[in-house]
Design an enzyme around this catalytic site. Sequence first.
Site, PDB file in Angstrom:
ATOM      1  N   CYS A  77     -92.736 -23.178  73.224  1.00  0.00           N
ATOM      2  CA  CYS A  77     -92.998 -21.955  73.968  1.00  0.00           C
ATOM      3  C   CYS A  77     -93.563 -22.342  75.337  1.00  0.00           C
ATOM      4  CB  CYS A  77     -93.995 -21.101  73.188  1.00  0.00           C
ATOM      5  SG  CYS A  77     -94.638 -19.666  74.066  1.00  0.00           S
ATOM      6  N   HIS A  78     -93.371 -21.477  76.325  1.00  0.00           N
ATOM      7  CA  HIS A  78     -93.868 -21.784  77.668  1.00  0.00           C
ATOM      8  C   HIS A  78     -95.379 -21.992  77.684  1.00  0.00           C
ATOM      9  CE1 HIS A  78     -95.073 -20.991  81.883  1.00  0.00           C
ATOM     10  NE2 HIS A  78     -93.980 -21.677  82.132  1.00  0.00           N
ATOM     11  N   THR A  79     -96.101 -21.354  76.754  1.00  0.00           N
ATOM     12  CA  THR A  79     -97.553 -21.534  76.692  1.00  0.00           C
ATOM     13  C   THR A  79     -97.907 -22.993  76.405  1.00  0.00           C
ATOM     14  OG1 THR A  79     -97.828 -19.268  75.931  1.00  0.00           O
ATOM     15  CG2 THR A  79     -99.668 -20.763  75.562  1.00  0.00           C
TER      16      THR A  79
ATOM     17  N   HIS B 288     -97.282 -24.040  68.550  1.00  0.00           N
ATOM     18  CA  HIS B 288     -97.838 -22.868  67.875  1.00  0.00           C
ATOM     19  C   HIS B 288     -96.772 -21.907  67.344  1.00  0.00           C
ATOM     20  CE1 HIS B 288     -97.236 -21.578  72.033  1.00  0.00           C
ATOM     21  NE2 HIS B 288     -97.189 -20.334  71.598  1.00  0.00           N
ATOM     22  N   GLU B 289     -95.505 -22.140  67.647  1.00  0.00           N
ATOM     23  CA  GLU B 289     -94.421 -21.338  67.066  1.00  0.00           C
ATOM     24  C   GLU B 289     -93.771 -22.185  65.982  1.00  0.00           C
ATOM     25  OE1 GLU B 289     -92.488 -18.381  70.445  1.00  0.00           O
ATOM     26  OE2 GLU B 289     -91.319 -20.030  69.648  1.00  0.00           O
TER      27      GLU B 289
ATOM     28  N   ARG C 194    -109.414 -14.580  67.414  1.00  0.00           N
ATOM     29  CA  ARG C 194    -108.635 -14.313  68.620  1.00  0.00           C
ATOM     30  C   ARG C 194    -108.351 -15.620  69.347  1.00  0.00           C
ATOM     31  NH1 ARG C 194    -111.200 -10.011  72.671  1.00  0.00           N
ATOM     32  NH2 ARG C 194    -111.561  -9.067  70.614  1.00  0.00           N
TER      33      ARG C 194
ATOM     34  N   ARG D 122     -84.876 -20.625  73.339  1.00  0.00           N
ATOM     35  CA  ARG D 122     -85.775 -21.327  72.439  1.00  0.00           C
ATOM     36  C   ARG D 122     -85.086 -22.573  71.889  1.00  0.00           C
ATOM     37  NH1 ARG D 122     -89.619 -19.376  74.317  1.00  0.00           N
ATOM     38  NH2 ARG D 122     -91.370 -18.323  73.282  1.00  0.00           N
TER      39      ARG D 122
ATOM     40  N   CYS E  30     -94.595 -16.096  67.767  1.00  0.00           N
ATOM     41  CA  CYS E  30     -95.248 -15.948  69.070  1.00  0.00           C
ATOM     42  C   CYS E  30     -94.433 -15.038  69.987  1.00  0.00           C
ATOM     43  CB  CYS E  30     -95.483 -17.305  69.734  1.00  0.00           C
ATOM     44  SG  CYS E  30     -96.284 -17.178  71.359  1.00  0.00           S
TER      45      CYS E  30
ATOM     46  N   CYS F 200    -110.125  -5.959  63.125  1.00  0.00           N
ATOM     47  CA  CYS F 200    -109.186  -6.070  62.009  1.00  0.00           C
ATOM     48  C   CYS F 200    -109.182  -4.807  61.151  1.00  0.00           C
ATOM     49  CB  CYS F 200    -109.526  -7.283  61.152  1.00  0.00           C
ATOM     50  SG  CYS F 200    -109.067  -8.870  61.911  1.00  0.00           S
TER      51      CYS F 200
ATOM     52  N   CYS G 293    -108.746  -9.809  66.699  1.00  0.00           N
ATOM     53  CA  CYS G 293    -109.767 -10.275  65.756  1.00  0.00           C
ATOM     54  C   CYS G 293    -110.940 -10.948  66.477  1.00  0.00           C
ATOM     55  CB  CYS G 293    -109.132 -11.247  64.779  1.00  0.00           C
ATOM     56  SG  CYS G 293    -110.275 -11.987  63.598  1.00  0.00           S
TER      57      CYS G 293
ATOM     58  N   CYS H 297    -108.923 -11.907  60.472  1.00  0.00           N
ATOM     59  CA  CYS H 297    -109.907 -12.215  59.435  1.00  0.00           C
ATOM     60  C   CYS H 297    -109.993 -11.118  58.388  1.00  0.00           C
ATOM     61  CB  CYS H 297    -111.273 -12.470  60.057  1.00  0.00           C
ATOM     62  SG  CYS H 297    -112.114 -10.973  60.675  1.00  0.00           S
TER      63      CYS H 297
ATOM     64  N   CYS I 227    -113.613  -8.032  60.525  1.00  0.00           N
ATOM     65  CA  CYS I 227    -114.290  -7.570  61.739  1.00  0.00           C
ATOM     66  C   CYS I 227    -113.842  -6.152  62.107  1.00  0.00           C
ATOM     67  CB  CYS I 227    -114.026  -8.527  62.901  1.00  0.00           C
ATOM     68  SG  CYS I 227    -112.326  -8.480  63.532  1.00  0.00           S
TER      69      CYS I 227
END
Length: 377
Positions: A45-47, A67-68, A115, A370, A175, A103, A111, A97, A100
């Site tokens: 991903c670009h992130t 993360h994907e 988060r 992707r 993502c 959530c 969250c 979670c 909270c």
Amino acid sequence: MRLLSWTRAAAVAWEAGKPLSIEEVEVAPPQAMEVRVKILFTSLCHTDVYFWEAKGQTPVFPRIFGHEAGGIIESVGEGVTDVAPGDHVLPVFTGECKECAHCKSAESNMCDLLRINTDRGVMIADGKSRFSINGKPIYHFVGTSTFSEYTVMHVGCVAKINPQAPLDKVCVLSCGISTGLGASINVAKPPKGSTVAVFGLGAVGLAAAEGARIAGASRIIGVDLNPSRFEEARKFGCTEFVNPKDHNKPVQEVLAEMTNGGVDRSVECTGNINAMIQAFECVHDGWGVAVLVGVPHKDAEFKTHPMNFLNERTLKGTFFGNYKPRTDLPNVVELYMKKELEVEKFITHSVPFAEINKAFDLMAKGEGIRCIIRMEN
């Protein structure tokens, strides 16, 4: 049974902007409320690229990005009851979670505990990394670090999904694709027959167009400075295109002229502050809704005349498409399983884990949407 540390391959970023190195990394067992996951497929991903380049943020290295992804639970720590070894899961960069105020609210997915935190490179429980090489820590990324054969995450950051869903396809839903999709379906909520403008036709923008298509929009206008993206965008429901460089007036005026006063909905997916303003000012007075998805520069300022609000235009923001990861992602996967959501068209490349740097090269060249990285060749 006492869980043991395992030594497994991971792609380590030792410093900003330098090619990742495949290393043997020790992966510690999960602690309380943590899970260890065998990653089968991950995508870029670009992130990941943005924080790997470390331009404008706090650099945290050495680090395992990613993360994907899609994987299978290998083991669980104390207190974990929602998932068990063998479950198929999607890791998510933000968590749920379930305890909270956010959530428990039907209106939020942000969250308090889990988060996204891009600066944190350790686990929440004890402030330590679960990755190491020769005793020296290798840091985590957004609580997932999926560029590793095995990773350890908080249980709140994994969504249990249908085991029949192909992980090499649905991994992209963890993502960017869900972010764009949810921005349209959950936040913009275009009525059937409505007109939607999508600013930015990268992966997230194409997913926003797909969401508008699923919602029943009749006109989906793609706005992008790169005309080479237009043909691809037709596959995602775009019916018309506007390149701001082709006009000598503000693009919001162009869109207003095209749509008899403005579009019903707009979704901004670039992070460019000018595009954000244009996306808001192009919606119709009385009922128009603009949704901001892109992340702007930290010093950016949004400026528009207050009359735009008094004329009953609405401006909204969204985080991860307003999906609660553990609650909602399984349902997004089911949209794919029921053939209501086409995921394959987002996947344009596939490479083995050993060639992970090729995925970075493809993104740098702007090729494809992707790239799936196969952990097992």
